[in-house]
Design a protein around this motif. Structure first.
Motif, PDB file in Angstrom:
ATOM      1  N   SER A  10     -10.485  26.320 -22.672  1.00  0.00           N
ATOM      2  CA  SER A  10     -11.578  26.828 -21.857  1.00  0.00           C
ATOM      3  C   SER A  10     -12.791  27.155 -22.711  1.00  0.00           C
ATOM      4  CB  SER A  10     -11.124  28.094 -21.121  1.00  0.00           C
ATOM      5  OG  SER A  10     -12.223  28.712 -20.472  1.00  0.00           O
ATOM      6  N   SER A  11     -13.970  26.857 -22.195  1.00  0.00           N
ATOM      7  CA  SER A  11     -15.207  27.186 -22.910  1.00  0.00           C
ATOM      8  C   SER A  11     -15.416  28.697 -22.982  1.00  0.00           C
ATOM      9  CB  SER A  11     -16.397  26.513 -22.240  1.00  0.00           C
ATOM     10  OG  SER A  11     -16.545  26.981 -20.913  1.00  0.00           O
ATOM     11  N   GLU A  22      -6.062  27.822 -22.211  1.00  0.00           N
ATOM     12  CA  GLU A  22      -6.131  26.411 -21.894  1.00  0.00           C
ATOM     13  C   GLU A  22      -6.022  26.253 -20.389  1.00  0.00           C
ATOM     14  OE1 GLU A  22      -4.447  24.133 -25.781  1.00  0.00           O
ATOM     15  OE2 GLU A  22      -2.984  24.681 -24.259  1.00  0.00           O
ATOM     16  N   VAL A  23      -6.727  25.261 -19.874  1.00  0.00           N
ATOM     17  CA  VAL A  23      -6.806  25.027 -18.438  1.00  0.00           C
ATOM     18  C   VAL A  23      -6.434  23.583 -18.160  1.00  0.00           C
ATOM     19  CG1 VAL A  23      -8.362  25.035 -16.447  1.00  0.00           C
ATOM     20  CG2 VAL A  23      -8.673  26.719 -18.258  1.00  0.00           C
ATOM     21  N   ALA A  24      -5.721  23.360 -17.066  1.00  0.00           N
ATOM     22  CA  ALA A  24      -5.431  22.007 -16.580  1.00  0.00           C
ATOM     23  C   ALA A  24      -5.660  22.012 -15.077  1.00  0.00           C
ATOM     24  CB  ALA A  24      -4.001  21.602 -16.897  1.00  0.00           C
ATOM     25  N   THR A  25      -6.429  21.061 -14.608  1.00  0.00           N
ATOM     26  CA  THR A  25      -6.708  20.995 -13.176  1.00  0.00           C
ATOM     27  C   THR A  25      -5.882  19.897 -12.523  1.00  0.00           C
ATOM     28  OG1 THR A  25      -8.593  19.531 -13.533  1.00  0.00           O
ATOM     29  CG2 THR A  25      -9.053  21.889 -13.427  1.00  0.00           C
ATOM     30  N   ALA A  26      -5.488  20.151 -11.307  1.00  0.00           N
ATOM     31  CA  ALA A  26      -4.771  19.187 -10.471  1.00  0.00           C
ATOM     32  C   ALA A  26      -5.437  19.217  -9.100  1.00  0.00           C
ATOM     33  CB  ALA A  26      -3.299  19.557 -10.381  1.00  0.00           C
ATOM     34  N   VAL A  30      -5.106  24.999 -10.209  1.00  0.00           N
ATOM     35  CA  VAL A  30      -5.646  25.124 -11.561  1.00  0.00           C
ATOM     36  C   VAL A  30      -4.600  25.898 -12.350  1.00  0.00           C
ATOM     37  CG1 VAL A  30      -7.507  26.048 -12.977  1.00  0.00           C
ATOM     38  CG2 VAL A  30      -8.021  25.101 -10.724  1.00  0.00           C
ATOM     39  N   HIS A  31      -4.161  25.320 -13.458  1.00  0.00           N
ATOM     40  CA  HIS A  31      -3.116  25.906 -14.281  1.00  0.00           C
ATOM     41  C   HIS A  31      -3.746  26.495 -15.537  1.00  0.00           C
ATOM     42  CE1 HIS A  31      -0.206  23.708 -11.811  1.00  0.00           C
ATOM     43  NE2 HIS A  31      -1.083  22.718 -11.865  1.00  0.00           N
ATOM     44  N   LEU A  32      -3.252  27.644 -15.958  1.00  0.00           N
ATOM     45  CA  LEU A  32      -3.763  28.329 -17.146  1.00  0.00           C
ATOM     46  C   LEU A  32      -2.595  28.713 -18.043  1.00  0.00           C
ATOM     47  CD1 LEU A  32      -5.481  30.218 -14.543  1.00  0.00           C
ATOM     48  CD2 LEU A  32      -6.955  29.554 -16.407  1.00  0.00           C
ATOM     49  N   GLN A  37       0.770  29.517 -27.123  1.00  0.00           N
ATOM     50  CA  GLN A  37       2.125  29.365 -26.591  1.00  0.00           C
ATOM     51  C   GLN A  37       2.129  28.238 -25.558  1.00  0.00           C
ATOM     52  OE1 GLN A  37       3.000  33.434 -25.165  1.00  0.00           O
ATOM     53  NE2 GLN A  37       4.728  33.290 -26.549  1.00  0.00           N
ATOM     54  N   SER A  38       1.878  27.029 -26.001  1.00  0.00           N
ATOM     55  CA  SER A  38       1.769  25.917 -25.064  1.00  0.00           C
ATOM     56  C   SER A  38       3.065  25.648 -24.304  1.00  0.00           C
ATOM     57  CB  SER A  38       1.298  24.652 -25.771  1.00  0.00           C
ATOM     58  OG  SER A  38       2.224  24.278 -26.758  1.00  0.00           O
ATOM     59  N   ASP A  39       4.194  26.082 -24.832  1.00  0.00           N
ATOM     60  CA  ASP A  39       5.457  25.924 -24.114  1.00  0.00           C
ATOM     61  C   ASP A  39       5.859  27.200 -23.387  1.00  0.00           C
ATOM     62  OD1 ASP A  39       5.954  27.378 -26.399  1.00  0.00           O
ATOM     63  OD2 ASP A  39       7.870  26.405 -26.819  1.00  0.00           O
TER      64      ASP A  39
END
Length: 58
Positions: A10-11, A22-26, A30-32, A37-39
């Motif tokens: 994220s900016s 970190e953000v992921a869009t679907a 919206v996932h954060l 801790q990416s896992d």
């Protein structure tokens, strides 16, 4: 969690290595997650809630 999500930092994250989100869009979510801790656990919100949060932060 969907392995096909494209995560990006994220900016709004701290560039000093501290608070990094970190953000992921679907299509319908919206996932954060914590970039350190990416896992680890994720937090999911509806796109309208994420849009309202970003507008509130601006």
């Amino acid at each position: 969690m969907n392995d096909t999500l494209q995560w990006f930092k994220s900016s709004y994250s701290d560039s000093g290595g501290g608070n990094c989100v970190e953000v992921a869009t679907a299509a319908h979510a919206v996932h954060l997650r914590d970039s350190k801790q990416s896992d680890g656990p994720t937090f999911t919100v509806e796109p309208v809630a994420w849009t309202a949060f970003i507008a509130w932060q601006s």
